[in-house]
Design a protein around this motif. Sequence first.
Motif, mmCIF file in Angstrom:
data_model
loop_
_atom_site.group_PDB
_atom_site.id
_atom_site.type_symbol
_atom_site.label_atom_id
_atom_site.label_comp_id
_atom_site.label_asym_id
_atom_site.label_seq_id
_atom_site.Cartn_x
_atom_site.Cartn_y
_atom_site.Cartn_z
ATOM 1 N N CYS A 128 49.788 -26.517 11.022
ATOM 2 C CA CYS A 128 50.769 -25.540 11.505
ATOM 3 C C CYS A 128 50.098 -24.541 12.447
ATOM 4 O O CYS A 128 49.129 -23.890 12.067
ATOM 5 C CB CYS A 128 51.388 -24.795 10.330
ATOM 6 S SG CYS A 128 52.432 -23.424 10.901
ATOM 7 N N PHE A 165 50.985 -21.571 13.511
ATOM 8 C CA PHE A 165 51.598 -20.240 13.568
ATOM 9 C C PHE A 165 50.648 -19.146 13.091
ATOM 10 O O PHE A 165 50.243 -18.294 13.858
ATOM 11 C CB PHE A 165 52.920 -20.191 12.793
ATOM 12 C CG PHE A 165 53.664 -18.910 13.083
ATOM 13 C CD1 PHE A 165 54.570 -18.830 14.116
ATOM 14 C CD2 PHE A 165 53.389 -17.757 12.359
ATOM 15 C CE1 PHE A 165 55.207 -17.631 14.435
ATOM 16 C CE2 PHE A 165 54.035 -16.556 12.658
ATOM 17 C CZ PHE A 165 54.937 -16.499 13.699
ATOM 18 N N CYS A 166 50.268 -19.171 11.812
ATOM 19 C CA CYS A 166 49.423 -18.065 11.341
ATOM 20 C C CYS A 166 48.018 -18.563 10.999
ATOM 21 O O CYS A 166 47.732 -19.750 11.005
ATOM 22 C CB CYS A 166 50.063 -17.337 10.158
ATOM 23 S SG CYS A 166 49.752 -18.074 8.546
ATOM 24 N N THR A 190 46.467 -19.079 8.455
ATOM 25 C CA THR A 190 46.266 -19.938 7.279
ATOM 26 C C THR A 190 46.093 -21.393 7.708
ATOM 27 O O THR A 190 45.488 -22.189 6.990
ATOM 28 C CB THR A 190 47.476 -19.814 6.323
ATOM 29 O OG1 THR A 190 47.785 -18.431 6.153
ATOM 30 C CG2 THR A 190 47.206 -20.412 4.977
ATOM 31 N N LEU A 191 46.607 -21.750 8.874
ATOM 32 C CA LEU A 191 46.502 -23.108 9.432
ATOM 33 C C LEU A 191 46.765 -24.195 8.386
ATOM 34 O O LEU A 191 45.934 -25.098 8.200
ATOM 35 C CB LEU A 191 45.114 -23.325 10.060
ATOM 36 C CG LEU A 191 44.886 -22.764 11.462
ATOM 37 C CD1 LEU A 191 43.475 -23.103 11.946
ATOM 38 C CD2 LEU A 191 45.893 -23.295 12.466
ATOM 39 N N CYS A 192 47.899 -24.111 7.714
ATOM 40 C CA CYS A 192 48.242 -25.124 6.708
ATOM 41 C C CYS A 192 48.130 -26.518 7.339
ATOM 42 O O CYS A 192 48.591 -26.731 8.461
ATOM 43 C CB CYS A 192 49.671 -24.907 6.213
ATOM 44 S SG CYS A 192 49.867 -23.366 5.318
ATOM 45 N N ALA A 247 56.312 -26.741 5.670
ATOM 46 C CA ALA A 247 55.983 -25.470 6.318
ATOM 47 C C ALA A 247 56.832 -24.345 5.736
ATOM 48 O O ALA A 247 57.894 -24.585 5.154
ATOM 49 C CB ALA A 247 56.235 -25.563 7.818
ATOM 50 N N CYS A 248 56.357 -23.112 5.909
ATOM 51 C CA CYS A 248 57.188 -21.961 5.552
ATOM 52 C C CYS A 248 58.208 -21.742 6.671
ATOM 53 O O CYS A 248 58.156 -22.414 7.712
ATOM 54 C CB CYS A 248 56.328 -20.719 5.348
ATOM 55 S SG CYS A 248 55.573 -20.138 6.863
ATOM 56 N N ILE A 304 58.603 -19.397 8.942
ATOM 57 C CA ILE A 304 58.127 -19.034 10.284
ATOM 58 C C ILE A 304 57.361 -20.184 10.937
ATOM 59 O O ILE A 304 57.428 -20.379 12.144
ATOM 60 C CB ILE A 304 57.282 -17.720 10.280
ATOM 61 C CG1 ILE A 304 56.205 -17.729 9.196
ATOM 62 C CG2 ILE A 304 58.163 -16.504 10.175
ATOM 63 C CD1 ILE A 304 55.321 -16.461 9.207
ATOM 64 N N GLY A 305 56.649 -20.954 10.116
ATOM 65 C CA GLY A 305 55.916 -22.098 10.665
ATOM 66 C C GLY A 305 56.878 -23.160 11.174
ATOM 67 O O GLY A 305 56.732 -23.695 12.283
ATOM 68 N N HIS A 320 51.719 -14.341 5.905
ATOM 69 C CA HIS A 320 51.047 -15.636 5.715
ATOM 70 C C HIS A 320 51.702 -16.301 4.507
ATOM 71 O O HIS A 320 51.080 -16.462 3.452
ATOM 72 C CB HIS A 320 49.554 -15.443 5.440
ATOM 73 C CG HIS A 320 48.802 -14.685 6.487
ATOM 74 N ND1 HIS A 320 48.807 -13.316 6.567
ATOM 75 C CD2 HIS A 320 48.007 -15.111 7.501
ATOM 76 C CE1 HIS A 320 48.060 -12.932 7.587
ATOM 77 N NE2 HIS A 320 47.558 -13.994 8.174
ATOM 78 N N PRO A 321 52.967 -16.718 4.644
ATOM 79 C CA PRO A 321 53.764 -17.048 3.453
ATOM 80 C C PRO A 321 53.174 -18.101 2.509
ATOM 81 O O PRO A 321 53.416 -18.042 1.310
ATOM 82 C CB PRO A 321 55.089 -17.522 4.051
ATOM 83 C CG PRO A 321 55.168 -16.836 5.362
ATOM 84 C CD PRO A 321 53.754 -16.782 5.875
ATOM 85 N N ARG A 322 52.425 -19.090 3.012
ATOM 86 C CA ARG A 322 51.919 -20.130 2.092
ATOM 87 C C ARG A 322 50.483 -19.859 1.632
ATOM 88 O O ARG A 322 49.909 -20.647 0.881
ATOM 89 C CB ARG A 322 52.007 -21.505 2.757
ATOM 90 C CG ARG A 322 53.460 -21.898 3.029
ATOM 91 C CD ARG A 322 53.545 -23.293 3.595
ATOM 92 N NE ARG A 322 53.309 -24.319 2.613
ATOM 93 C CZ ARG A 322 52.615 -25.438 2.843
ATOM 94 N NH1 ARG A 322 52.083 -25.652 4.026
ATOM 95 N NH2 ARG A 322 52.457 -26.337 1.901
ATOM 96 N N HIS A 323 49.906 -18.767 2.088
ATOM 97 C CA HIS A 323 48.534 -18.423 1.703
ATOM 98 C C HIS A 323 48.407 -18.359 0.176
ATOM 99 O O HIS A 323 47.460 -18.882 -0.412
ATOM 100 C CB HIS A 323 48.182 -17.069 2.339
ATOM 101 C CG HIS A 323 46.777 -16.623 2.160
ATOM 102 N ND1 HIS A 323 46.318 -16.016 1.015
ATOM 103 C CD2 HIS A 323 45.714 -16.677 3.007
ATOM 104 C CE1 HIS A 323 45.040 -15.716 1.158
ATOM 105 N NE2 HIS A 323 44.647 -16.115 2.357
HETATM 106 FE FE1 SF4 Z 1 52.264 -22.049 9.141
HETATM 107 FE FE2 SF4 Z 1 53.424 -20.719 7.156
HETATM 108 FE FE3 SF4 Z 1 51.144 -22.083 6.719
HETATM 109 FE FE4 SF4 Z 1 51.118 -19.841 8.170
HETATM 110 S S1 SF4 Z 1 51.614 -20.019 6.000
HETATM 111 S S2 SF4 Z 1 50.062 -21.767 8.694
HETATM 112 S S3 SF4 Z 1 53.056 -19.962 9.249
HETATM 113 S S4 SF4 Z 1 53.140 -22.976 7.274
#
Ligand code: SF4
Length: 436
Positions: free
Chosen positions: A9, A11-12, A14-16, A36-37, A39-40, A160-163
């Motif tokens: 991902c 976006f943030c 965390t780079l899921c 993904a969350c 925002i991602g 960072h929603p999935r952090h």
């Molecule tokens: Fe993407 Fe969300 Fe993971 Fe951040 S937390 S990398 S926005 S999926």
Amino acid sequence: TKTVTDVICPFCGTLCDDLEVVVSDDGKELHEVYNACAIGAEKFLHSQAKDRITRPRMRQEDGTWKEISYDEAVEYTARMLADAKKPLMYGWSSTNCEAQSIGSEIGEAVGAVMDNTATVCHGTSLIAVQDIGIPSCTLGEVKNRADRILFWGCNPAHAHPRHMSRYSIFPRGFFTGKGHKGRKVIVVDPRPTDTASLADIHLQIEQGHDYELLDALRVAFKGEKLPDFVGGIPKEKIYEVAETLKSGRFAIIFFGMGVTQSIGKNHNIDEAIAVTRDLNEYTKAAIMPMRGHYNVTGSGQVWGWQFGFPFAVDLSRGFARYNPGETTSNDLLRRDEVDAVFVLGSDPGAHFPFSSVKKIYDRPSVAIDPHETPTTEVCKVHVPVAFVGVEVGGCAYRMDNVPIETRKVVEPPEGMMTDEEFLQRVLARVKEIKGV
Ligand code: SF4
């Protein structure tokens, strides 16, 4: 349709790396994003927007846009940079390391000031690291080992929603088989945030007293006397937090802009690092900045190895100078020290103070961005490009400084350039104009 797996991902920070994206068989349309969350997922889906700008545009005298070709956009950008005495080349956080590297070459050729979004975010953390070093670790170590999690001045539930589910509060790792149940979570934040609502202990500190509270923790680790309240927190709570951290097997401190951009700035981070260092006398402890844009860490890495400095690099004298406060974007803009502005992969129009944004509006300026943003609205030329991490791959650094190869999942609109292609063209043209 087909499903692309193990997608990163973009976006943030965390780079899921576990996303699944459903695309059409010819790879031209993107249908669904899984794992993904919100925002991602939106970043991927936005690439399919019907009203997407697909050709460069130049602003006319009357404020309207006129479509121009990529050749004209390259010419305007190269001329603007080559003719300027001291251009500002800002942004770089939402692109890949390959583009950042070409941008540095352009910056050297034209004597630009190169600055990235750390300038209004974790730049102070980078200054603190230069002051006293940093005992850090990877997110994998956090997942597998950490049983004490402290979030200071950050709200990953929103930013960072999935952090929290992938790395910090909830996951079960090698030595953390009980997941959430085996961890103690502490949040320091003046606001009752959604992250704070998950905490075992929430220290609702008075705003701007982070330095004092960090200092108080160091006193409490040693069991020495504290005043009754520090930053609005009763001393009993501070002793409790100190004991909770000391009694863990592995403590991690994550910190965000609540500490990096509040009173004390880099000195807060000096102190947070000192807390981590002191804590290592009792248990294993590490600290990590919650980097925001997905590859802001990468731009610091690229410039670190190219110039020796991670942000605010002034190349106008033919060699790299670095003096945050002098060579940082807002200071340069407000003192009228730059005469052209180039923005790529960030949105200062939304995040800089109005006085700085007005200075961008008053100057020759180019914004390279797949989206229409407040920045594109104040720049003279807008160059749309392919979404990095969606329509083009490349290297990005996660917030823990681990480089990850992002992947292309869908084709960009026909004829659209990537950041790298556009920058290569500008570099070639700048060299021609400058005769270098
Ligand atoms: Fe993407 Fe969300 Fe993971 Fe951040 S937390 S990398 S926005 S999926």
